[in-house]
Write a protein that holds these residues in place. Sequence first.
Motif, PDB file in Angstrom:
ATOM      1  N   ILE A  36       0.825  -1.207   0.000  1.00 31.39           N
ATOM      2  CA  ILE A  36       0.000   0.000   0.000  1.00 31.39           C
ATOM      3  C   ILE A  36       0.863   1.262   0.000  1.00 31.39           C
ATOM      4  O   ILE A  36       0.576   2.228  -0.721  1.00 31.39           O
ATOM      5  CB  ILE A  36      -0.959  -0.008   1.208  1.00 31.39           C
ATOM      6  N   LEU A  37       1.939   1.257   0.777  1.00 30.38           N
ATOM      7  CA  LEU A  37       2.794   2.441   0.852  1.00 30.38           C
ATOM      8  C   LEU A  37       3.409   2.774  -0.501  1.00 30.38           C
ATOM      9  O   LEU A  37       3.614   3.942  -0.833  1.00 30.38           O
ATOM     10  CB  LEU A  37       3.895   2.216   1.894  1.00 30.38           C
ATOM     11  N   VAL A  38       3.688   1.738  -1.292  1.00 27.56           N
ATOM     12  CA  VAL A  38       4.292   1.978  -2.599  1.00 27.56           C
ATOM     13  C   VAL A  38       3.261   2.454  -3.620  1.00 27.56           C
ATOM     14  O   VAL A  38       3.544   3.303  -4.461  1.00 27.56           O
ATOM     15  CB  VAL A  38       5.004   0.697  -3.096  1.00 27.56           C
ATOM     16  N   MET A  39       2.025   1.942  -3.531  1.00 32.99           N
ATOM     17  CA  MET A  39       1.044   2.250  -4.570  1.00 32.99           C
ATOM     18  C   MET A  39       0.162   3.443  -4.248  1.00 32.99           C
ATOM     19  O   MET A  39      -0.592   3.907  -5.089  1.00 32.99           O
ATOM     20  CB  MET A  39       0.156   1.040  -4.843  1.00 32.99           C
ATOM     21  N   VAL A  40       0.237   3.969  -3.010  1.00 37.29           N
ATOM     22  CA  VAL A  40      -0.751   4.951  -2.579  1.00 37.29           C
ATOM     23  C   VAL A  40      -0.718   6.230  -3.413  1.00 37.29           C
ATOM     24  O   VAL A  40      -1.729   6.916  -3.555  1.00 37.29           O
ATOM     25  CB  VAL A  40      -0.553   5.270  -1.076  1.00 37.29           C
ATOM     26  N   ALA A  41       0.437   6.568  -3.982  1.00 34.67           N
ATOM     27  CA  ALA A  41       0.529   7.806  -4.749  1.00 34.67           C
ATOM     28  C   ALA A  41      -0.364   7.775  -5.988  1.00 34.67           C
ATOM     29  O   ALA A  41      -0.864   8.817  -6.425  1.00 34.67           O
ATOM     30  CB  ALA A  41       1.977   8.054  -5.168  1.00 34.67           C
ATOM     31  N   ALA A  42      -0.583   6.572  -6.553  1.00 34.72           N
ATOM     32  CA  ALA A  42      -1.355   6.482  -7.797  1.00 34.72           C
ATOM     33  C   ALA A  42      -2.816   6.876  -7.616  1.00 34.72           C
ATOM     34  O   ALA A  42      -3.312   7.747  -8.353  1.00 34.72           O
ATOM     35  CB  ALA A  42      -1.242   5.076  -8.378  1.00 34.72           C
ATOM     36  N   PRO A  43      -3.568   6.288  -6.678  1.00 30.53           N
ATOM     37  CA  PRO A  43      -4.962   6.714  -6.525  1.00 30.53           C
ATOM     38  C   PRO A  43      -5.105   8.160  -6.062  1.00 30.53           C
ATOM     39  O   PRO A  43      -5.994   8.870  -6.527  1.00 30.53           O
ATOM     40  CB  PRO A  43      -5.522   5.733  -5.486  1.00 30.53           C
ATOM     41  N   VAL A  44      -4.219   8.599  -5.161  1.00 20.85           N
ATOM     42  CA  VAL A  44      -4.314   9.972  -4.667  1.00 20.85           C
ATOM     43  C   VAL A  44      -4.048  10.967  -5.789  1.00 20.85           C
ATOM     44  O   VAL A  44      -4.786  11.940  -5.979  1.00 20.85           O
ATOM     45  CB  VAL A  44      -3.336  10.200  -3.494  1.00 20.85           C
ATOM     46  N   SER A  45      -2.985  10.725  -6.568  1.00 28.36           N
ATOM     47  CA  SER A  45      -2.653  11.656  -7.651  1.00 28.36           C
ATOM     48  C   SER A  45      -3.711  11.626  -8.746  1.00 28.36           C
ATOM     49  O   SER A  45      -4.005  12.654  -9.371  1.00 28.36           O
ATOM     50  CB  SER A  45      -1.279  11.318  -8.233  1.00 28.36           C
ATOM     51  N   SER A  46      -4.299  10.448  -8.998  1.00 27.46           N
ATOM     52  CA  SER A  46      -5.352  10.343 -10.004  1.00 27.46           C
ATOM     53  C   SER A  46      -6.543  11.234  -9.636  1.00 27.46           C
ATOM     54  O   SER A  46      -7.045  12.002 -10.469  1.00 27.46           O
ATOM     55  CB  SER A  46      -5.800   8.886 -10.138  1.00 27.46           C
ATOM     56  N   VAL A  47      -6.985  11.133  -8.383  1.00 23.22           N
ATOM     57  CA  VAL A  47      -8.114  11.951  -7.936  1.00 23.22           C
ATOM     58  C   VAL A  47      -7.737  13.428  -7.919  1.00 23.22           C
ATOM     59  O   VAL A  47      -8.542  14.291  -8.293  1.00 23.22           O
ATOM     60  CB  VAL A  47      -8.576  11.496  -6.532  1.00 23.22           C
ATOM     61  N   PHE A  48      -6.508  13.727  -7.522  1.00 22.57           N
ATOM     62  CA  PHE A  48      -6.045  15.119  -7.497  1.00 22.57           C
ATOM     63  C   PHE A  48      -6.102  15.727  -8.895  1.00 22.57           C
ATOM     64  O   PHE A  48      -6.590  16.851  -9.081  1.00 22.57           O
ATOM     65  CB  PHE A  48      -4.619  15.166  -6.956  1.00 22.57           C
ATOM     66  N   LEU A  49      -5.618  14.975  -9.896  1.00 30.09           N
ATOM     67  CA  LEU A  49      -5.626  15.484 -11.269  1.00 30.09           C
ATOM     68  C   LEU A  49      -7.055  15.724 -11.764  1.00 30.09           C
ATOM     69  O   LEU A  49      -7.349  16.762 -12.367  1.00 30.09           O
ATOM     70  CB  LEU A  49      -4.924  14.487 -12.191  1.00 30.09           C
ATOM     71  N   THR A 228      -3.466  16.975   7.256  1.00 32.13           N
ATOM     72  CA  THR A 228      -4.247  16.016   6.463  1.00 32.13           C
ATOM     73  C   THR A 228      -5.415  15.423   7.248  1.00 32.13           C
ATOM     74  O   THR A 228      -6.214  14.682   6.689  1.00 32.13           O
ATOM     75  CB  THR A 228      -3.347  14.855   5.979  1.00 32.13           C
ATOM     76  N   ILE A 229      -5.491  15.730   8.539  1.00 32.30           N
ATOM     77  CA  ILE A 229      -6.497  15.091   9.388  1.00 32.30           C
ATOM     78  C   ILE A 229      -7.904  15.612   9.123  1.00 32.30           C
ATOM     79  O   ILE A 229      -8.895  14.893   9.226  1.00 32.30           O
ATOM     80  CB  ILE A 229      -6.139  15.297  10.886  1.00 32.30           C
ATOM     81  N   GLY A 230      -8.023  16.883   8.767  1.00 31.08           N
ATOM     82  CA  GLY A 230      -9.341  17.490   8.598  1.00 31.08           C
ATOM     83  C   GLY A 230     -10.187  16.807   7.546  1.00 31.08           C
ATOM     84  O   GLY A 230      -9.690  16.189   6.612  1.00 31.08           O
ATOM     85  N   GLY A 231     -11.507  16.920   7.719  1.00 34.63           N
ATOM     86  CA  GLY A 231     -12.430  16.293   6.780  1.00 34.63           C
ATOM     87  C   GLY A 231     -13.329  15.315   7.497  1.00 34.63           C
ATOM     88  O   GLY A 231     -13.233  15.121   8.707  1.00 34.63           O
ATOM     89  N   PRO A 232     -14.231  14.676   6.761  1.00 37.68           N
ATOM     90  CA  PRO A 232     -15.178  13.749   7.398  1.00 37.68           C
ATOM     91  C   PRO A 232     -14.470  12.541   8.011  1.00 37.68           C
ATOM     92  O   PRO A 232     -13.466  12.061   7.486  1.00 37.68           O
ATOM     93  CB  PRO A 232     -16.088  13.333   6.239  1.00 37.68           C
ATOM     94  N   ALA A 233     -15.006  12.064   9.141  1.00 36.32           N
ATOM     95  CA  ALA A 233     -14.418  10.909   9.826  1.00 36.32           C
ATOM     96  C   ALA A 233     -14.749   9.607   9.115  1.00 36.32           C
ATOM     97  O   ALA A 233     -14.058   8.618   9.277  1.00 36.32           O
ATOM     98  CB  ALA A 233     -14.904  10.865  11.270  1.00 36.32           C
ATOM     99  N   PHE A 234     -15.801   9.601   8.314  1.00 41.47           N
ATOM    100  CA  PHE A 234     -16.206   8.381   7.629  1.00 41.47           C
ATOM    101  C   PHE A 234     -16.815   8.767   6.290  1.00 41.47           C
ATOM    102  O   PHE A 234     -17.611   9.710   6.208  1.00 41.47           O
ATOM    103  CB  PHE A 234     -17.225   7.608   8.465  1.00 41.47           C
ATOM    104  N   SER A 235     -16.420   8.072   5.247  1.00 44.73           N
ATOM    105  CA  SER A 235     -16.960   8.373   3.917  1.00 44.73           C
ATOM    106  C   SER A 235     -17.130   7.072   3.146  1.00 44.73           C
ATOM    107  O   SER A 235     -16.418   6.094   3.379  1.00 44.73           O
ATOM    108  CB  SER A 235     -16.027   9.322   3.145  1.00 44.73           C
ATOM    109  N   LEU A 349      -2.386   9.310   4.355  1.00 45.80           N
ATOM    110  CA  LEU A 349      -1.356   8.766   3.478  1.00 45.80           C
ATOM    111  C   LEU A 349      -0.924   9.770   2.424  1.00 45.80           C
ATOM    112  O   LEU A 349       0.205   9.725   1.931  1.00 45.80           O
ATOM    113  CB  LEU A 349      -1.861   7.482   2.809  1.00 45.80           C
ATOM    114  N   ASN A 350      -1.816  10.689   2.095  1.00 44.88           N
ATOM    115  CA  ASN A 350      -1.476  11.736   1.141  1.00 44.88           C
ATOM    116  C   ASN A 350      -0.400  12.663   1.698  1.00 44.88           C
ATOM    117  O   ASN A 350       0.205  13.437   0.951  1.00 44.88           O
ATOM    118  CB  ASN A 350      -2.735  12.542   0.792  1.00 44.88           C
ATOM    119  N   GLY A 351      -0.145  12.586   3.018  1.00 47.95           N
ATOM    120  CA  GLY A 351       0.891  13.406   3.621  1.00 47.95           C
ATOM    121  C   GLY A 351       2.295  12.895   3.359  1.00 47.95           C
ATOM    122  O   GLY A 351       3.279  13.610   3.628  1.00 47.95           O
ATOM    123  N   ILE A 352       2.446  11.662   2.875  1.00 52.56           N
ATOM    124  CA  ILE A 352       3.775  11.159   2.525  1.00 52.56           C
ATOM    125  C   ILE A 352       4.301  11.989   1.357  1.00 52.56           C
ATOM    126  O   ILE A 352       3.640  12.102   0.322  1.00 52.56           O
ATOM    127  CB  ILE A 352       3.718   9.673   2.131  1.00 52.56           C
TER     128      ILE A 352
END
Length: 464
Positions: A36-49, A228-235, A349-352
Motif C-alpha cells: 500500500i505504501l508503494v502504490m498509494v501515490a497512484a490513486p491519490v494523484s489520479s483523484v487530485f488530477l 491532512t487530518i481534517g475532513g469527514p471521519a467516515f466516507s 497517506l497523502n501526507g507522505i
Amino acid sequence: METPHTNQDGLPEEAVHPVDQIRPFGKLFLFAIQHILVMVAAPVSSVFLIAKALNLSEALSSALLSSVFVFCGLGSILQSVGIGKIGVRLPFIMLPGGAATILFISIAQGTDLQTAVGAVILTGIFYILAVTLFVRILKYFPPLVIGTMVVVIGISLVKVTGMLFTGRPGTEHFGDPQQLLLALVTIVLTVLCFKFLRGFLRQLSVALGLIGGTLFAMMLGATDFASTIGGPAFSTPTLFPFGMPHLDLIAAIPMLVWSLASMAEATGQTVINGEIVGREVDPTRDVPRVIRSDGIISILGGLFGTPVMVTSGENIGIVRASGVRSRFVTAVAGVLLIVIGCTPLARVLNGIPPAVVGGTAVVVFAIISVLGIQMLSRVDFTQTGNLVTCTLALALGLLPVLIPGMYHSLPANMQTIFGSGVAMSALVAVLLNLLFHHCGGQGRDDAAGKTDSRPQARPANYRI
C-alpha cells in the motif's frame, strides 16, 4: 522415517505452493502495508488530477477518493483470490490507469462528466467482450515480445515516478535540491535495509526505506501530517456522483483504443508476475482472467465515478524485492484499501511526500525492467530475426518515452497507440515476430530462431 522439511511458516515443503501459502496474519498485515505504501501515490494523484482539471467541489473530490480506494481494494481482492474464471490468483494490486485518467479528463473536458463516466463503463464492457478475440492472438506474444514489453514498462514507470521528485522539466521547481535529497535518502535507506537486515525485516526493506524517508522529510519540515487530518471521519463511495452516465460510443473511442494497449500490457505483467512467484502462466487462460477482472471493476467503479481501473505492475517489483510470493498478501492489502477508502486514512497517506514515494517507486520499477532483461536472456540473439525484432521494438517503444509528444501531429486516436511506449513496443515486436518466425521464406538461422522465440510447453507437473 525421515522427517519432512518445513518452511519458515511451519508448513511442509512442497505441500503448498508459495503463492497459495497463508502466512500468520501479523506478517500478512505488514507485507500488505508495504504494498500500500508503494502504490498509494497512484490513486491519490489520479483523484487530485481529476479534481483540479474539472474543478470538482471538495465533497465530490472526497467521494471520488473514497471510490477509487474502495475499488482498488475490491479489484486487488478479485485478482488475488479469484472467482471461477475471473481473477488470475496471483499477487496483484489494482489501480486507476494513468493514461486512463488523462483520457477521462480529456473526454470530460470535451463533453461532460456523465459522458466520461459512460466511456469508462463502455471500456469495461469492451474488455470483457474483446478478450475472447484477444486471447486468439496471444500465441504471437512469445518471451521475445513479452520480455521487450516488460523492459519498456519498467523504464516508462521509472520516468513517470521519477518526476515525483524531479518535477516536470520547464516548471519552477524542476530539480529542487530538497526533493532530490529526499528521494536519494529514501533510496539509500532502502539499499541499507536490504544490505544489513535479515529475515522478516529484510523482506520489509522497501516499506522501511519509505518510512525512513518520510521521517527525514518531517525533520526537514517538508511534510506535516497534521494538515491532512481534517475532513469527514467516515466516507463511502457515492453512486452516480456526477449524475446518470451517458453512453456515447464515439466519445469513448480514444479510451477503447487505449484499452488494446492496456490488454497487451496486462499480458506482459501477468507472465512476469508468474515467473516471479514460480507459477507457470498459460497466457491463453490466465490473461483473460486478468482482463475480465479489470473490466468488471471498471464497470462497477464507473458507476461510482472512477476512471478505468487496471491491474498494475507497480507491485510486481515489491514481490520480487521482498521474496514474499503469497497472493493473500495482496488480498489483505485489498481489504485495507477498502478500509482506507472509508476513513480519513486516505488523506493521511497523502501526507507522505511525493519525493519519498518517487524514490521508493524508482527502486521498485527498475526491478521490473531487470526482470524483462532476465526474460530476454533466454532468447537466442544469435538468430537474426530475434535480434532485429528486439532491437527495433525497444528503439521504437522507448522513443515516445524519451521524447514525449513526438506524435502530436497525428490524429488523436493514432497518438493513443503511437504515443504509448508499451503499445509501440508490443506492436513492433508482434509484427516483426510474425515476419521472421511465422511467414514463409525465412532462412535456416531464422527457422532455428523460431523455436527460441515461442512459448515453451508447460511441464507435466504444471498446476494452477
